[in-house]
Design a protein around this motif. Structure first.
Motif, PDB file in Angstrom:
ATOM      1  N   LEU A  86      79.485-110.935  78.177  1.00  0.00           N
ATOM      2  CA  LEU A  86      79.639-112.303  78.694  1.00  0.00           C
ATOM      3  C   LEU A  86      78.315-113.078  78.732  1.00  0.00           C
ATOM      4  O   LEU A  86      78.251-114.248  78.395  1.00  0.00           O
ATOM      5  CB  LEU A  86      80.201-112.180  80.122  1.00  0.00           C
ATOM      6  CG  LEU A  86      80.587-113.431  80.886  1.00  0.00           C
ATOM      7  CD1 LEU A  86      81.791-114.093  80.254  1.00  0.00           C
ATOM      8  CD2 LEU A  86      80.933-113.060  82.325  1.00  0.00           C
ATOM      9  N   HIS A  87      77.259-112.416  79.169  1.00  0.00           N
ATOM     10  CA  HIS A  87      75.973-113.119  79.331  1.00  0.00           C
ATOM     11  C   HIS A  87      74.916-112.662  78.332  1.00  0.00           C
ATOM     12  O   HIS A  87      73.994-113.399  78.043  1.00  0.00           O
ATOM     13  CB  HIS A  87      75.401-112.876  80.732  1.00  0.00           C
ATOM     14  CG  HIS A  87      76.287-113.371  81.835  1.00  0.00           C
ATOM     15  ND1 HIS A  87      76.799-114.635  81.865  1.00  0.00           N
ATOM     16  CD2 HIS A  87      76.762-112.760  82.934  1.00  0.00           C
ATOM     17  CE1 HIS A  87      77.549-114.781  82.944  1.00  0.00           C
ATOM     18  NE2 HIS A  87      77.542-113.666  83.606  1.00  0.00           N
ATOM     19  N   TYR A  88      75.041-111.433  77.844  1.00  0.00           N
ATOM     20  CA  TYR A  88      73.988-110.872  76.991  1.00  0.00           C
ATOM     21  C   TYR A  88      74.591-110.423  75.667  1.00  0.00           C
ATOM     22  O   TYR A  88      74.909-109.242  75.476  1.00  0.00           O
ATOM     23  CB  TYR A  88      73.301-109.695  77.712  1.00  0.00           C
ATOM     24  CG  TYR A  88      72.830-110.078  79.102  1.00  0.00           C
ATOM     25  CD1 TYR A  88      73.464-109.588  80.236  1.00  0.00           C
ATOM     26  CD2 TYR A  88      71.772-110.966  79.266  1.00  0.00           C
ATOM     27  CE1 TYR A  88      73.045-109.980  81.499  1.00  0.00           C
ATOM     28  CE2 TYR A  88      71.358-111.350  80.520  1.00  0.00           C
ATOM     29  CZ  TYR A  88      72.002-110.859  81.636  1.00  0.00           C
ATOM     30  OH  TYR A  88      71.588-111.243  82.879  1.00  0.00           O
ATOM     31  N   TYR A 135      85.619-118.120  73.384  1.00  0.00           N
ATOM     32  CA  TYR A 135      84.429-118.139  74.251  1.00  0.00           C
ATOM     33  C   TYR A 135      83.200-118.551  73.460  1.00  0.00           C
ATOM     34  O   TYR A 135      82.912-117.998  72.395  1.00  0.00           O
ATOM     35  CB  TYR A 135      84.216-116.748  74.852  1.00  0.00           C
ATOM     36  CG  TYR A 135      83.110-116.675  75.876  1.00  0.00           C
ATOM     37  CD1 TYR A 135      81.883-116.065  75.583  1.00  0.00           C
ATOM     38  CD2 TYR A 135      83.277-117.209  77.153  1.00  0.00           C
ATOM     39  CE1 TYR A 135      80.876-115.995  76.522  1.00  0.00           C
ATOM     40  CE2 TYR A 135      82.271-117.140  78.102  1.00  0.00           C
ATOM     41  CZ  TYR A 135      81.073-116.526  77.785  1.00  0.00           C
ATOM     42  OH  TYR A 135      80.073-116.458  78.724  1.00  0.00           O
ATOM     43  N   CYS A 152      76.913-121.276  75.414  1.00  0.00           N
ATOM     44  CA  CYS A 152      77.304-122.174  76.491  1.00  0.00           C
ATOM     45  C   CYS A 152      77.856-121.425  77.688  1.00  0.00           C
ATOM     46  O   CYS A 152      77.971-121.988  78.777  1.00  0.00           O
ATOM     47  CB  CYS A 152      78.361-123.175  76.030  1.00  0.00           C
ATOM     48  SG  CYS A 152      77.746-124.303  74.790  1.00  0.00           S
ATOM     49  N   ARG A 153      78.191-120.172  77.480  1.00  0.00           N
ATOM     50  CA  ARG A 153      78.771-119.332  78.550  1.00  0.00           C
ATOM     51  C   ARG A 153      80.013-119.995  79.148  1.00  0.00           C
ATOM     52  O   ARG A 153      80.157-120.117  80.365  1.00  0.00           O
ATOM     53  CB  ARG A 153      77.743-119.062  79.647  1.00  0.00           C
ATOM     54  CG  ARG A 153      76.487-118.360  79.158  1.00  0.00           C
ATOM     55  CD  ARG A 153      75.758-117.689  80.280  1.00  0.00           C
ATOM     56  NE  ARG A 153      75.164-118.631  81.201  1.00  0.00           N
ATOM     57  CZ  ARG A 153      73.864-118.899  81.264  1.00  0.00           C
ATOM     58  NH1 ARG A 153      73.043-118.331  80.422  1.00  0.00           N
ATOM     59  NH2 ARG A 153      73.415-119.742  82.162  1.00  0.00           N
ATOM     60  N   VAL A 207      80.780-108.737  87.995  1.00  0.00           N
ATOM     61  CA  VAL A 207      81.221-110.076  88.389  1.00  0.00           C
ATOM     62  C   VAL A 207      81.940-110.050  89.721  1.00  0.00           C
ATOM     63  O   VAL A 207      81.692-110.870  90.599  1.00  0.00           O
ATOM     64  CB  VAL A 207      82.136-110.683  87.290  1.00  0.00           C
ATOM     65  CG1 VAL A 207      82.918-111.859  87.826  1.00  0.00           C
ATOM     66  CG2 VAL A 207      81.306-111.107  86.111  1.00  0.00           C
ATOM     67  N   GLU A 241      79.449-109.790  92.454  1.00  0.00           N
ATOM     68  CA  GLU A 241      78.441-110.816  92.572  1.00  0.00           C
ATOM     69  C   GLU A 241      79.018-112.178  92.943  1.00  0.00           C
ATOM     70  O   GLU A 241      78.389-112.964  93.628  1.00  0.00           O
ATOM     71  CB  GLU A 241      77.703-110.959  91.229  1.00  0.00           C
ATOM     72  CG  GLU A 241      76.931-109.724  90.843  1.00  0.00           C
ATOM     73  CD  GLU A 241      75.510-110.057  90.464  1.00  0.00           C
ATOM     74  OE1 GLU A 241      75.256-111.185  90.039  1.00  0.00           O
ATOM     75  OE2 GLU A 241      74.648-109.184  90.624  1.00  0.00           O
ATOM     76  N   ALA A 242      80.197-112.469  92.425  1.00  0.00           N
ATOM     77  CA  ALA A 242      80.746-113.808  92.622  1.00  0.00           C
ATOM     78  C   ALA A 242      81.532-113.835  93.911  1.00  0.00           C
ATOM     79  O   ALA A 242      82.422-113.030  94.126  1.00  0.00           O
ATOM     80  CB  ALA A 242      81.639-114.172  91.455  1.00  0.00           C
ATOM     81  N   PRO A 290      72.137-116.488  85.022  1.00  0.00           N
ATOM     82  CA  PRO A 290      73.547-116.891  85.062  1.00  0.00           C
ATOM     83  C   PRO A 290      74.278-116.141  86.177  1.00  0.00           C
ATOM     84  O   PRO A 290      74.045-114.954  86.394  1.00  0.00           O
ATOM     85  CB  PRO A 290      74.093-116.459  83.700  1.00  0.00           C
ATOM     86  CG  PRO A 290      72.983-115.853  82.947  1.00  0.00           C
ATOM     87  CD  PRO A 290      71.805-115.719  83.826  1.00  0.00           C
ATOM     88  N   GLN A 291      75.157-116.860  86.827  1.00  0.00           N
ATOM     89  CA  GLN A 291      75.880-116.225  87.918  1.00  0.00           C
ATOM     90  C   GLN A 291      76.759-115.103  87.396  1.00  0.00           C
ATOM     91  O   GLN A 291      77.405-115.234  86.368  1.00  0.00           O
ATOM     92  CB  GLN A 291      76.750-117.252  88.628  1.00  0.00           C
ATOM     93  CG  GLN A 291      77.322-116.701  89.901  1.00  0.00           C
ATOM     94  CD  GLN A 291      77.971-117.749  90.721  1.00  0.00           C
ATOM     95  OE1 GLN A 291      77.447-118.853  90.805  1.00  0.00           O
ATOM     96  NE2 GLN A 291      79.093-117.432  91.309  1.00  0.00           N
ATOM     97  N   THR A 351      81.490-117.635  87.187  1.00  0.00           N
ATOM     98  CA  THR A 351      80.426-116.995  86.419  1.00  0.00           C
ATOM     99  C   THR A 351      79.814-118.009  85.473  1.00  0.00           C
ATOM    100  O   THR A 351      80.402-119.041  85.168  1.00  0.00           O
ATOM    101  CB  THR A 351      80.944-115.836  85.543  1.00  0.00           C
ATOM    102  OG1 THR A 351      81.818-116.364  84.534  1.00  0.00           O
ATOM    103  CG2 THR A 351      81.706-114.806  86.348  1.00  0.00           C
ATOM    104  N   GLY A 352      78.632-117.675  85.031  1.00  0.00           N
ATOM    105  CA  GLY A 352      78.027-118.398  83.917  1.00  0.00           C
ATOM    106  C   GLY A 352      77.023-119.463  84.295  1.00  0.00           C
ATOM    107  O   GLY A 352      76.006-119.594  83.644  1.00  0.00           O
ATOM    108  N   ARG A 353      77.318-120.234  85.303  1.00  0.00           N
ATOM    109  CA  ARG A 353      76.380-121.301  85.635  1.00  0.00           C
ATOM    110  C   ARG A 353      75.165-120.709  86.339  1.00  0.00           C
ATOM    111  O   ARG A 353      75.139-119.557  86.744  1.00  0.00           O
ATOM    112  CB  ARG A 353      77.059-122.346  86.539  1.00  0.00           C
ATOM    113  CG  ARG A 353      78.250-123.046  85.914  1.00  0.00           C
ATOM    114  CD  ARG A 353      77.920-123.839  84.661  1.00  0.00           C
ATOM    115  NE  ARG A 353      76.993-124.927  84.896  1.00  0.00           N
ATOM    116  CZ  ARG A 353      77.361-126.129  85.314  1.00  0.00           C
ATOM    117  NH1 ARG A 353      78.621-126.407  85.563  1.00  0.00           N
ATOM    118  NH2 ARG A 353      76.450-127.073  85.466  1.00  0.00           N
ATOM    119  N   HIS A 354      74.173-121.579  86.546  1.00  0.00           N
ATOM    120  CA  HIS A 354      72.909-121.099  87.082  1.00  0.00           C
ATOM    121  C   HIS A 354      73.021-120.703  88.542  1.00  0.00           C
ATOM    122  O   HIS A 354      73.580-121.448  89.350  1.00  0.00           O
ATOM    123  CB  HIS A 354      71.865-122.215  86.947  1.00  0.00           C
ATOM    124  CG  HIS A 354      70.513-121.829  87.420  1.00  0.00           C
ATOM    125  ND1 HIS A 354      69.799-120.773  86.894  1.00  0.00           N
ATOM    126  CD2 HIS A 354      69.725-122.338  88.409  1.00  0.00           C
ATOM    127  CE1 HIS A 354      68.641-120.656  87.509  1.00  0.00           C
ATOM    128  NE2 HIS A 354      68.561-121.595  88.426  1.00  0.00           N
TER     129      HIS A 354
END
Lengths: 106, 635
Positions: A18-20, A64, A68-69, A98, A101-102, B11-12, B45-48
């Protein structure tokens, strides 16, 4: 128009993180792969075409955009991001972290 | 070095928050005091997102400040967003692969933010790419740039271990944690503790992250301990590393809550999630009982079910934020009409409407005090920090049950999400007061007019019948529209507010800190406390003596105490500070005492007030005579 080079992240069988996106999962081999760096020989490598991604979007409702994530949900968005040369994947590897963390809620 | 400010961005959902928890635990284990604020966007997720921390060797910090000594960024967005927050001669740890990224290549930055950053860079004459920004910082501000190849480090893990890419963020967090540990001289023993606490029962993650620590240490060996923290002098004893949500959850269990309802809402939900984990309460292998936690279909059900549980005698509460509270208002009115002791834990966030779901504010004070049709007694209290929140939770339930009123416990997102080192609360200070309870019996009058506080029997008490209705009622609870009965019952409900006010001790209404004979007075409530105390300390070092009035009881407002306090300084030397536009506390003061607070320092960006900006705000209002200062530091 997106140009592709011979890296796992360009392959239709690769699910980028997702991010990397330089790490991800090869669904054919069932193993972790580096997304970037040339793949010299891989019999399963098949370049991901924009048409395939369009089909995925139509079928699933989303694809996806890696830089731009974010998910893209319309063909217009897809064309726009493809024109900018963004790497677009029809699937993505969601990180287990996730959920830790979220914060939840709305 | 006695203290250090750190900012971690990325990124979150990518490991930033995990980094924060590991570092907080590692530093706390060593004996340092820590405070860490988490700022994040409202998409999942994703944003700073970023963590802003302060680590201290000699105190438990109560505020944050800029600039930061270490900026550690997992992406280009962190560099662009926070480059101006780094102190002269600070350090930036960044991913080398981000060097070529241009500002326009970072589409996740909002357009307005991007324009502001572009403007700033243009003013500085800096080309908008990461390499140019870093070069500028190095040359003009003496900042040390430490580029690590995140990709290479993570790929080296791939070659050694068969890592699941779905857990990659845990290793990115290890990279960030390791770099900060190396710079601050935090030894492997404490970093390992942090990993073990975070990745409990997953030894493989600990082992792999320790490998990352070794790799990073080798890569950064020339810079090891350049910001070495002095040995701690805190002597904390037993302490906790907790968020505000967690402290409130723990306090509710200690207070004897047996029913908690909620509808998920940021930033309240985590409190209920923690309580859910302790639905069976036991100690020393002895079962104390169960705690029912229910996620209801909406906030209306949350508050009404809490009311129902309270009527049966269970200590009951619900937890929510602004939009949720708005839905609960009719229920609260019902609770007021029926003298039901419930606690509503209200974590304020940016409004109005959905507003800024993941940002903080203090803009709901007047809503908490006045929302609800009709007039009825309620109590509103606020907590200034985590430790206060613990004891205030218990007090909220004591007040609710003693006076049979709904109690609204006001907190905010800053307190909810901030992680701090906190001393373990002293349970000897905790007293449970359930008020006067009645056994009920035949001819029981639930709303007996002979007493200001009604005799309270529980639903289901033997041989006891009682009625509850939303309508006005007689002493038994039957609907009544008789005008004299109305006067008697309506007055009884409201007049007990005077009893509440007379019964609550002064030190639970307004607590004053600072000089006994102050030159100025700062008035605030909630999470303003920490930064206000820091600011008056700074101003004292400049020769100006001040005091901070931490208003804890917001309703019934402690008018007499406030008037006495305000009379100690000239009117023009009183300043109100609040995370809002309209300074609600000043409105409440004016309404209840007639005193006009004409100076105000406000912030309504959704980010917390930091020390240096409050000091500047107080200087401008108190010394330079400005009447209003609007703060805006922080991305």
């Amino acid at each position: 128009m997106t140009t592709y080079s011979n890296e796992c992240v360009q392959c239709t069988h690769f699910k980028p993180h997702l991010h990397y996106p330089y790490v991800g999962l090869c669904v054919v081999k069932g193993e972790v792969r580096e997304g970037t760096g040339r793949v010299e020989t891989c019999s399963s490598f098949r370049i991901k075409t924009l048409n395939e991604i369009r089909d995925s979007l139509t079928r699933k409702g989303w694809v996806y955009c890696v830089p731009c994530r974010r998910t893209l949900t319309t063909l217009e968005e897809l064309e726009e991001h493809a024109l900018r040369g963004h790497t677009i994947s029809d699937d993505v590897l969601i990180d287990d972290v996730v959920s830790e963390e979220a914060l939840s809620g709305d | 070095m006695k203290e250090i400010e750190i900012l971690i961005g990325g990124p979150q959902g990518s490991g930033i928050e995990t980094s924060m928890m590991i570092l907080c635990r590692a530093f706390a284990k060593k004996g340092y005091g820590v405070i860490a604020d988490r700022e994040y966007f409202s998409n999942i997720t994703g944003r700073h997102s970023y963590i802003h921390m302060l680590v201290s060797t000699n105190r438990i910090p109560s505020f944050l400040r800029y600039p930061v000594r270490i900026l550690a960024g997992a992406d280009a967005e962190t560099i662009f967003t926070h480059f101006d927050d780094v102190a002269v001669k600070g350090v930036i740890v960044y991913d080398k692969k981000q060097l070529g990224k241009k500002l326009d290549d970072v589409p996740s930055i909002e357009n307005a933010t991007k324009r502001r950053i572009a403007r700033k860079l243009a003013e500085l004459g800096v080309y908008p790419d990461v390499a140019s920004v870093i070069k500028y910082l190095e040359q003009e501000r003496g900042i040390l740039p430490l580029g690590l190849d995140f990709e290479a480090v993570l790929k080296s893990l791939l070659s050694t271990y068969k890592i699941d890419p779905r857990q990659l963020s845990r290793y990115v967090s290890g990279l960030v944690v390791s770099s900060i540990a190396v710079l601050t001289g935090l030894s492997e023993e404490f970093v390992k503790y942090g990993f073990e606490a975070q990745f409990r029962e997953r030894e493989y993650l600990v082992e792999q992250n320790l490998m990352i620590l070794k790799v990073v240490k080798e890569l950064m060996k020339d810079y090891e301990s350049i910001f070495r923290l002095d040995d701690p002098s805190l002597n904390l004893g037993k302490f906790m590393v907790v968020t505000g949500n967690e402290v409130v959850a723990i306090a509710k269990i200690v207070a004897g809550v047996r029913y908690q309802s909620y509808y998920p809402i940021t930033p309240a939900s985590d409190e209920s999630f923690l309580m859910e984990r302790y639905e069976h309460v036991e100690t020393d292998d002895k079962s104390l009982g169960s705690l029912v936690v229910i996620q209801t279909e909406d906030e209306i059900a949350a508050v009404t079910s809490a009311i129902g549980a309270a009527l049966t005698g269970a200590r009951s509460s619900t937890s929510t934020s602004g939009p949720g509270f708005d839905l609960m208002i009719e229920g609260i009115s019902w609770a007021g009409a029926n003298e039901v002791p419930i606690v509503i834990t209200y974590y304020q966030r940016g409004g109005p409407s959905t507003g800024q779901p993941t940002r903080g504010s203090q803009s709901d004070l007047l809503s908490a005090v006045f929302a609800g049709h009709g007039e009825f007694a309620r109590v509103v209290i606020a907590s200034g920090d985590h430790e206060e929140a613990f004891y205030d939770v218990v007090e909220a339930f004591n007040i609710a049950e003693r006076f049979q009123v709904p109690v609204i416990h006001l907190l905010d997102k800053f307190l909810a999400n901030m992680t701090v080192t906190m001393l373990v609360p002293r349970l000897s200070k905790v007293l449970i007061d359930r008020g006067d309870l009645s056994p009920g019996g035949s001819n029981y009058k639930r709303f007996d007019l002979r007493y200001l506080i009604s005799p309270r029997a529980f639903l289901g008490s033997p041989m006891t019948v009682m009625w509850y209705t939303g309508d006005e009622h007689d002493e038994f609870g039957h609907i009544s529209e008789d005008p004299e009965e109305r006067i008697a019952m309506y007055s009884k409900r409201i007049e007990k507010l005077k009893l509440v006010s007379d019964s609550i001790p002064s030190d639970k209404k307004i607590v004053v800190y600072g000089d006994e004979k102050p030159d100025y007075l700062v008035v605030g409530w909630g999470s303003i406390k920490g930064v206000a105390l820091g600011a008056i300390e700074v101003l004292r070092s400049q020769g100006i003596k001040g005091a901070y009035a931490n208003v804890k009881l917001l309703w019934p407002f402690p008018s007499e105490e406030f008037e006495r306090l305000a009379s100690r300084v000239p009117a023009e030397m009183v300043v109100a500070v609040e995370h809002s536009y309209g300074v609600n506390i000043a409105s409440l003061v004016r309404m209840c005492t007639g005193i006009k607070i004409s100076k105000e320092v406000v912030k309504y960006t959704g980010r917390p007030i930091t020390l240096e900006e409050l000091v500047e705000g107080l200087n401008r209002t108190l010394i330079k005579g400005e009447s209003r200062v609007v703060l805006s530091r922080g991305a």
